[in-house]
Design a protein around this motif. Structure first.
Motif, mmCIF file in Angstrom:
data_model
loop_
_atom_site.group_PDB
_atom_site.id
_atom_site.type_symbol
_atom_site.label_atom_id
_atom_site.label_comp_id
_atom_site.label_asym_id
_atom_site.label_seq_id
_atom_site.Cartn_x
_atom_site.Cartn_y
_atom_site.Cartn_z
ATOM 1 N N VAL A 263 -2.594 -13.469 48.775
ATOM 2 C CA VAL A 263 -3.108 -12.832 47.567
ATOM 3 C C VAL A 263 -4.050 -11.694 47.956
ATOM 4 C CG1 VAL A 263 -4.429 -13.163 45.445
ATOM 5 C CG2 VAL A 263 -2.952 -15.005 46.306
ATOM 6 N N SER A 264 -3.739 -10.513 47.461
ATOM 7 C CA SER A 264 -4.605 -9.353 47.716
ATOM 8 C C SER A 264 -5.332 -8.990 46.434
ATOM 9 C CB SER A 264 -3.778 -8.168 48.213
ATOM 10 O OG SER A 264 -3.170 -8.462 49.458
ATOM 11 N N ILE A 265 -6.658 -8.981 46.503
ATOM 12 C CA ILE A 265 -7.486 -8.625 45.344
ATOM 13 C C ILE A 265 -8.152 -7.282 45.610
ATOM 14 C CG2 ILE A 265 -9.439 -9.274 43.896
ATOM 15 C CD1 ILE A 265 -8.910 -12.179 44.592
ATOM 16 N N SER A 266 -7.759 -6.286 44.855
ATOM 17 C CA SER A 266 -8.341 -4.943 45.011
ATOM 18 C C SER A 266 -9.608 -4.820 44.178
ATOM 19 C CB SER A 266 -7.333 -3.878 44.568
ATOM 20 O OG SER A 266 -7.965 -2.618 44.463
ATOM 21 N N VAL A 267 -10.616 -4.167 44.759
ATOM 22 C CA VAL A 267 -11.855 -3.892 44.026
ATOM 23 C C VAL A 267 -11.927 -2.415 43.627
ATOM 24 C CG1 VAL A 267 -13.166 -5.807 44.989
ATOM 25 C CG2 VAL A 267 -13.124 -3.620 46.207
ATOM 26 N N ASP A 268 -10.758 -1.785 43.524
ATOM 27 C CA ASP A 268 -10.704 -0.414 43.017
ATOM 28 C C ASP A 268 -11.200 -0.368 41.575
ATOM 29 O OD1 ASP A 268 -9.353 1.639 44.855
ATOM 30 O OD2 ASP A 268 -8.069 -0.110 45.104
ATOM 31 N N ARG A 269 -11.610 0.807 41.133
ATOM 32 C CA ARG A 269 -12.019 0.997 39.742
ATOM 33 C C ARG A 269 -10.813 0.865 38.825
ATOM 34 N NH1 ARG A 269 -14.441 6.637 38.951
ATOM 35 N NH2 ARG A 269 -12.441 7.160 39.921
ATOM 36 N N LYS A 270 -11.067 0.406 37.597
ATOM 37 C CA LYS A 270 -9.986 0.337 36.616
ATOM 38 C C LYS A 270 -9.374 1.718 36.394
ATOM 39 C CE LYS A 270 -9.734 -4.017 35.421
ATOM 40 N NZ LYS A 270 -10.269 -4.535 34.162
ATOM 41 N N ALA A 271 -10.219 2.753 36.502
ATOM 42 C CA ALA A 271 -9.737 4.121 36.316
ATOM 43 C C ALA A 271 -8.757 4.530 37.412
ATOM 44 C CB ALA A 271 -10.920 5.089 36.283
ATOM 45 N N ASP A 272 -8.778 3.802 38.534
ATOM 46 C CA ASP A 272 -7.888 4.117 39.654
ATOM 47 C C ASP A 272 -6.711 3.151 39.725
ATOM 48 O OD1 ASP A 272 -9.411 6.274 40.516
ATOM 49 O OD2 ASP A 272 -10.725 5.006 41.733
ATOM 50 N N GLU A 273 -6.356 2.554 38.589
ATOM 51 C CA GLU A 273 -5.237 1.598 38.584
ATOM 52 C C GLU A 273 -3.944 2.240 39.086
ATOM 53 O OE1 GLU A 273 -2.469 -0.942 35.447
ATOM 54 O OE2 GLU A 273 -4.536 -0.462 34.869
ATOM 55 N N LYS A 274 -3.696 3.476 38.671
ATOM 56 C CA LYS A 274 -2.467 4.151 39.120
ATOM 57 C C LYS A 274 -2.474 4.332 40.632
ATOM 58 C CE LYS A 274 0.506 8.155 38.332
ATOM 59 N NZ LYS A 274 0.745 8.410 39.780
ATOM 60 N N LYS A 275 -3.606 4.711 41.183
ATOM 61 C CA LYS A 275 -3.720 4.867 42.635
ATOM 62 C C LYS A 275 -3.434 3.536 43.332
ATOM 63 C CE LYS A 275 -6.977 6.528 46.147
ATOM 64 N NZ LYS A 275 -8.367 7.019 46.391
ATOM 65 N N TRP A 276 -3.956 2.456 42.754
ATOM 66 C CA TRP A 276 -3.724 1.112 43.293
ATOM 67 C C TRP A 276 -2.241 0.778 43.256
ATOM 68 C CZ3 TRP A 276 -2.812 -3.168 39.650
ATOM 69 C CH2 TRP A 276 -2.695 -4.415 40.264
ATOM 70 N N ARG A 277 -1.598 1.028 42.101
ATOM 71 C CA ARG A 277 -0.169 0.739 41.969
ATOM 72 C C ARG A 277 0.668 1.600 42.913
ATOM 73 N NH1 ARG A 277 1.403 -2.463 37.861
ATOM 74 N NH2 ARG A 277 -0.158 -3.010 36.268
ATOM 75 N N ASP A 278 0.291 2.859 43.047
ATOM 76 C CA ASP A 278 1.044 3.768 43.922
ATOM 77 C C ASP A 278 0.985 3.311 45.373
ATOM 78 O OD1 ASP A 278 1.744 5.317 41.764
ATOM 79 O OD2 ASP A 278 0.244 6.886 42.137
ATOM 80 N N MET A 279 -0.197 2.846 45.822
ATOM 81 C CA MET A 279 -0.299 2.407 47.211
ATOM 82 C C MET A 279 0.501 1.136 47.450
ATOM 83 S SD MET A 279 -3.575 1.824 49.761
ATOM 84 C CE MET A 279 -3.748 3.598 50.032
#
Length: 343
Positions: A263-279
């Motif tokens: 399980v990977s839990i990202s602490v990225d900002r909600k505003a960076d959700e697209k960046k998270w999904r893209d990676m």
């Protein structure tokens, strides 16, 4: 009489030469063995948060001149991190092998004594911490104080013994840093004892609820019960986190089909959700991909005392802690640990 005149003239010339005013700048130069193509030597000032980069040529040679308002102990980075003390009127030559900086670095010229001391101090700090700093911080009160005081007293003695060479200003500044270090370690010791109590092996894991799932919907910790769970706390902006990705994928592949979830839990900002999904898509990440509800301030992060990432956590099928600070995927100890489980 003529000889006395010549001797007097020579003494006068030497005296004049010695009385030249100090330079209002510092010079840094040297040669790096096995230089990395395109990599610059970076100097970071922790007092001002300012940084600068020095170009390294194809032969590993570098040179720069710095005008300094005050003496600075830079955090220097060239793949590996090392300290560099500079003040105006210094001319420091630094030579090292990029493949083994800490073992090979050599200082020469004006500034050698100060930087040799910092190199020695760094080694002594590593010896104080040992292989796992958490063991040192988790010592009982008497042992912690004895070990810490022995370290502080040794550094104090070395500073006093070398004061004639190092200079009073440098020695005073280093003593203040050692005092601050001792206070910081004392605070961390108290916290580590608390961590050892709250996050001990077998204790129920801190909880998280309704984290956004890359595959749709939300996921809570309770949804993962029934399997061992290896949690990777990471972010797209975290370079060491991204470094671990290929190793994590390798571990996932090796234990595919076993009773363990990754399980990977990202602490990225909600505003960076697209960046998270893209990676996730770009790196072809597997396992369960979640986005925390409040970045690094998410309760799950604070309950685990996570101050830096990546952090890896291992839980048993009942949701109890196996390790609150598990080995990284790049460490061979992780595969050994997972192999020892009943999966």
């Amino acid at each position: 009489m003529k000889n006395l005149f010549i001797l007097g003239l020579m003494a006068l010339l030497v005296s004049c030469k010695q009385e030249q005013p100090p330079k209002d700048y510092a010079v840094i130069h040297g040669t790096i063995e096995n230089p990395k193509e395109g990599l610059k030597l970076r100097l970071y000032n922790p007092e001002t948060s300012e940084s600068m980069s020095i170009k390294v040529d194809e032969n590993g040679q570098f040179r720069d001149t710095l005008k300094l308002e005050l003496p600075v102990t830079y955090t220097s980075v060239y793949g590996e991190v090392f300290n560099l003390y500079l003040k105006n009127d210094m001319d420091v030559e630094i030579n090292f092998d990029a493949d083994k900086i800490s073992e090979s670095i050599v200082y020469k010229g004006k500034g050698k004594a100060e930087n040799d001391f910092l190199k020695s101090k760094s080694k002594q700090v590593l010896n104080l911490f040992g292989k796992d700093y958490k063991i040192y911080l988790g010592l009982n009160q008497a042992d912690f104080e004895a070990r810490t005081n022995a370290f502080v007293n040794k550094i104090y003695s070395q500073l006093e013994e070398q004061q004639a060479v190092l200079g009073a200003d440098f020695v005073d500044a280093e003593k203040k840093k050692i005092d601050a270090f001792k206070k910081d370690m004392t605070v961390q010791h108290v916290e580590q004892l608390k961590i050892n109590e709250e996050l001990a092996q077998g204790k129920p894991s801190p909880d998280f609820q309704d984290y956004l799932n890359y595959d749709g919907g939300t996921t809570s910790l309770k949804d993962l019960k029934g399997s061992y769970v290896y949690i990777d706390v990471w972010a797209t902006w975290c370079v060491p986190c991204v470094y671990e990705i290929p190793f994590l994928k390798e571990v996932e592949k090796e234990f595919h089909g076993k009773n363990i979830k990754f399980v990977s839990i990202s602490v990225d900002r909600k505003a960076d959700e697209k960046k998270w999904r893209d990676m996730i898509k770009e790196k072809e990440l597997g396992g369960v991909q979640l986005l925390a509800d409040n970045e690094t301030s998410s309760k799950f992060m604070t309950d685990y005392y996570i101050y830096g990432i990546p952090r890896f956590i291992l839980l048993d099928p009942d949701g109890n802690i196996v390790s609150y600070d598990a080995p990284r995927p790049s460490m061979p100890e992780l595969k050994d640990l997972i192999s020892s489980l009943d999966i």
